[in-house]
Motif scaffolding. Sequence first.
Motif, mmCIF file in Angstrom:
data_model
loop_
_atom_site.group_PDB
_atom_site.id
_atom_site.type_symbol
_atom_site.label_atom_id
_atom_site.label_comp_id
_atom_site.label_asym_id
_atom_site.label_seq_id
_atom_site.Cartn_x
_atom_site.Cartn_y
_atom_site.Cartn_z
ATOM 1 N N PRO A 1 -29.542 48.586 -10.227
ATOM 2 C CA PRO A 1 -27.855 49.226 -10.058
ATOM 3 C C PRO A 1 -27.288 50.078 -10.766
ATOM 4 O O PRO A 1 -26.789 50.910 -10.189
ATOM 5 C CB PRO A 1 -27.333 47.410 -11.272
ATOM 6 N N ARG A 2 -28.926 50.830 -11.813
ATOM 7 C CA ARG A 2 -28.062 52.187 -12.193
ATOM 8 C C ARG A 2 -27.825 53.168 -11.496
ATOM 9 O O ARG A 2 -27.524 53.856 -10.663
ATOM 10 C CB ARG A 2 -28.032 52.848 -13.463
ATOM 11 N N THR A 3 -29.133 53.103 -10.287
ATOM 12 C CA THR A 3 -29.603 54.037 -9.565
ATOM 13 C C THR A 3 -28.345 53.681 -8.216
ATOM 14 O O THR A 3 -28.469 55.202 -7.344
ATOM 15 C CB THR A 3 -30.904 53.967 -8.420
ATOM 16 N N GLU A 4 -28.882 52.867 -8.214
ATOM 17 C CA GLU A 4 -26.823 52.209 -6.599
ATOM 18 C C GLU A 4 -26.175 53.201 -7.188
ATOM 19 O O GLU A 4 -25.348 53.648 -6.592
ATOM 20 C CB GLU A 4 -27.542 50.846 -6.827
ATOM 21 N N PHE A 5 -25.901 53.482 -8.648
ATOM 22 C CA PHE A 5 -24.250 52.885 -8.929
ATOM 23 C C PHE A 5 -24.347 55.148 -8.427
ATOM 24 O O PHE A 5 -23.513 55.689 -8.462
ATOM 25 C CB PHE A 5 -23.886 53.178 -10.112
ATOM 26 N N LEU A 6 -24.899 55.603 -9.193
ATOM 27 C CA LEU A 6 -25.813 57.231 -8.848
ATOM 28 C C LEU A 6 -25.375 57.444 -7.144
ATOM 29 O O LEU A 6 -25.085 58.572 -7.102
ATOM 30 C CB LEU A 6 -26.621 57.578 -9.570
ATOM 31 N N LYS A 7 -25.971 56.528 -6.601
ATOM 32 C CA LYS A 7 -25.860 57.473 -5.051
ATOM 33 C C LYS A 7 -24.874 57.080 -4.510
ATOM 34 O O LYS A 7 -23.813 58.278 -3.684
ATOM 35 C CB LYS A 7 -26.681 56.303 -4.704
ATOM 36 N N GLN A 8 -23.505 55.824 -4.943
ATOM 37 C CA GLN A 8 -22.254 55.902 -4.499
ATOM 38 C C GLN A 8 -21.601 56.634 -5.608
ATOM 39 O O GLN A 8 -20.260 57.614 -4.744
ATOM 40 C CB GLN A 8 -21.857 54.576 -5.198
ATOM 41 N N ASP B 1 -30.529 65.651 -7.204
ATOM 42 C CA ASP B 1 -29.519 64.584 -8.221
ATOM 43 C C ASP B 1 -29.433 64.142 -9.936
ATOM 44 O O ASP B 1 -29.565 64.283 -11.013
ATOM 45 C CB ASP B 1 -28.189 64.342 -7.549
ATOM 46 N N ILE B 2 -30.309 63.048 -8.663
ATOM 47 C CA ILE B 2 -31.005 61.949 -9.743
ATOM 48 C C ILE B 2 -31.745 62.166 -10.940
ATOM 49 O O ILE B 2 -32.018 61.848 -11.838
ATOM 50 C CB ILE B 2 -31.363 60.364 -8.379
ATOM 51 N N GLY C 1 -8.506 60.691 -16.729
ATOM 52 C CA GLY C 1 -8.385 61.452 -15.622
ATOM 53 C C GLY C 1 -9.459 61.894 -14.399
ATOM 54 O O GLY C 1 -9.131 62.548 -13.178
ATOM 55 N N TYR C 2 -10.683 61.020 -14.638
ATOM 56 C CA TYR C 2 -12.082 61.188 -14.359
ATOM 57 C C TYR C 2 -11.562 60.171 -12.526
ATOM 58 O O TYR C 2 -11.022 59.134 -12.974
ATOM 59 C CB TYR C 2 -13.401 60.534 -14.221
ATOM 60 N N LYS C 3 -12.248 60.233 -11.508
ATOM 61 C CA LYS C 3 -11.791 59.712 -10.004
ATOM 62 C C LYS C 3 -13.854 58.200 -10.094
ATOM 63 O O LYS C 3 -13.821 59.539 -10.575
ATOM 64 C CB LYS C 3 -11.997 60.331 -8.857
ATOM 65 N N TYR C 4 -12.941 57.125 -10.000
ATOM 66 C CA TYR C 4 -14.211 56.541 -10.121
ATOM 67 C C TYR C 4 -15.127 56.994 -8.957
ATOM 68 O O TYR C 4 -15.016 57.761 -7.795
ATOM 69 C CB TYR C 4 -13.751 54.948 -9.787
ATOM 70 N N ARG C 5 -16.659 56.546 -8.754
ATOM 71 C CA ARG C 5 -17.756 56.739 -8.064
ATOM 72 C C ARG C 5 -17.804 58.415 -7.218
ATOM 73 O O ARG C 5 -17.778 58.586 -6.882
ATOM 74 C CB ARG C 5 -17.574 56.351 -6.883
ATOM 75 N N THR C 6 -17.450 59.313 -8.825
ATOM 76 C CA THR C 6 -17.481 60.663 -7.973
ATOM 77 C C THR C 6 -18.899 61.313 -8.606
ATOM 78 O O THR C 6 -19.197 60.944 -9.813
ATOM 79 C CB THR C 6 -15.763 61.689 -8.711
ATOM 80 N N LYS C 7 -18.979 62.361 -8.613
ATOM 81 C CA LYS C 7 -20.217 63.618 -9.291
ATOM 82 C C LYS C 7 -19.456 64.059 -10.058
ATOM 83 O O LYS C 7 -20.265 64.006 -11.365
ATOM 84 C CB LYS C 7 -20.347 64.750 -8.371
ATOM 85 N N GLU C 8 -18.392 63.971 -11.018
ATOM 86 C CA GLU C 8 -18.371 64.703 -11.624
ATOM 87 C C GLU C 8 -17.456 63.428 -12.879
ATOM 88 O O GLU C 8 -18.252 63.525 -14.485
ATOM 89 C CB GLU C 8 -16.835 64.851 -11.400
ATOM 90 N N LEU C 9 -17.810 62.161 -12.673
ATOM 91 C CA LEU C 9 -17.291 60.961 -13.487
ATOM 92 C C LEU C 9 -18.651 60.946 -13.612
ATOM 93 O O LEU C 9 -19.917 60.845 -15.378
ATOM 94 C CB LEU C 9 -16.476 59.351 -12.648
ATOM 95 N N ALA C 10 -19.632 61.431 -13.040
ATOM 96 C CA ALA C 10 -21.329 61.015 -12.961
ATOM 97 C C ALA C 10 -21.904 61.908 -14.464
ATOM 98 O O ALA C 10 -22.587 61.597 -15.296
ATOM 99 C CB ALA C 10 -22.329 61.178 -12.124
#
Length: 511
Positions: A339-346, A353-354, A383-392
């Motif tokens: 689930p963690r790697t899937e989240f990073l892909k999303q 990047d991973i 203010g971070y948007k969900y499932r974005t690189k910035e959030l990651a």
Amino acid sequence: MVAAITILTNSFSSSSSSRISFPSHEFVGPPKVASSISWQRISFCVEWFPSFQLNTTSRIALRPVLGVLSFQAARRLRGRFSCVGTNTHIQTDDLFSFFREIGLNDGETNLLLAKNSTLRSTSLDRIRSQVLALQSVGIKGIALFRLITKCPDVLIAEEIGMLISFLNNDLQVEIDSTQLERFFRGVEPRFLLGFDQKVKLLLHHGIPPQKIGYVLNNVNLNKAFCIKSVEDIERTITFLKPYGGTDIIVRRPAILNYDLDAHLIPKVQFLRELSGEDEEATGIVLRKLPFILSYRLEHMEGHVEFFRSNAGLSDQEVFKIIQVFPNMMSASKDRKLRPRTEFLKQCGLNSNDIFKFLTRAPLFLALSEENISLKIGYLVKIGYKYRTKELAVALGAVTRTSCENMQKVVGLFLSYGFSCADILAMSKKHPQVLQYNPSSLEEKMEYLIEEMGREISELLAFPAFLGYKLDDRIKHRFELKKKTRGEGMSLNKLLTVPADRFLSKKVVRVK
């Protein structure tokens, strides 16, 4: 003498035809005083007249025999009977009395003597000495009772006495009494021979004397020092030497339990091949987490294959992650890794990047689901948007801080007049800002306002200010520069210039 035999024969033959059946085992229990002749004396008469069979009247018939024999012969017989009965009586009585002192009742002592009949013929002094030796290493009370009743051999085994003497006199280390009790209960005394040589071998190869007690307390003593030969232990140490040798053993003594050929060599070789035959890097992993050798080889191979197929990482990239965070091997593939790697892909991260994310924030693989969910919630709120690189990226920066600490940091910034948008802007420029200690942050912000005379809003342009040490960096440099540059100098230039350049500029200005 012939007359005596004749009388004895007639006495036996004229009695009832019923026979005395002797017990198949030795008499156990404390002897009782009786008016009749003891069974030991009857046994002696059977040996004296082996061709006769005794019947139920034979105990009575023995008395006339002594009257018929000559006075000297009768006295010799009485003396012999008396010695046998008295010595046995005293020895057995003393044994029962001694065992009562250490907590055994008579019934338990009976069972003990039945388990090990050799105790009857062992001197009480020797048994007492062995008990004192066991007590000297902490095996007392209920532990001593438990050990003696389960393994009565410990009371007479010379090897145990020799081992205790080695621990107390030569090695002078304290071994946990529970460890020793478990050891003595599970080992045959004959396997204790050579124990001292094997321990001395570890010392010879560099295990510090002050650490040898820790090693002995954290191994299976039977597996590590009894089943294995001196040569086996020597081979294990020699094999581990290029990777850290005895340092690995001190950090994880249980390694001595493992079979070299079946367990250690295949696992170490697997890690070495994964690293690209980098012996030094393999040693770093083993020294950082010797426990990694406790995992099954199939388990390790499965984790590596997961990152190959699900994250697109190469073997050396997977090894780099292991090198940074060896505990990655303990994470469940289904509950955490997948689930963690899937989240990073999303979030839009590719394989490269991973890899970068996991080398910088490997703890992401080990945190609980609740911990990660709460942190994502805080980041989205500011203010971070969900499932974005910035959030990651922001999530990676706060993996090492607690949710409570993160909440306090956000609350502190809000109390100084920053908005959520301001906090978002600062954390994008300097993601670590959300993981700092709130008390330290407040102290630095107060110094910025009160002592340096600056506006708090300057942190929006240079939030990294909050990452420098207050006394060693901020105060020190500000005090040196304010006399020559004034108080309006750039915070960025004040703190980011390397120490050697900062000092050289200072020297030039002094000249």
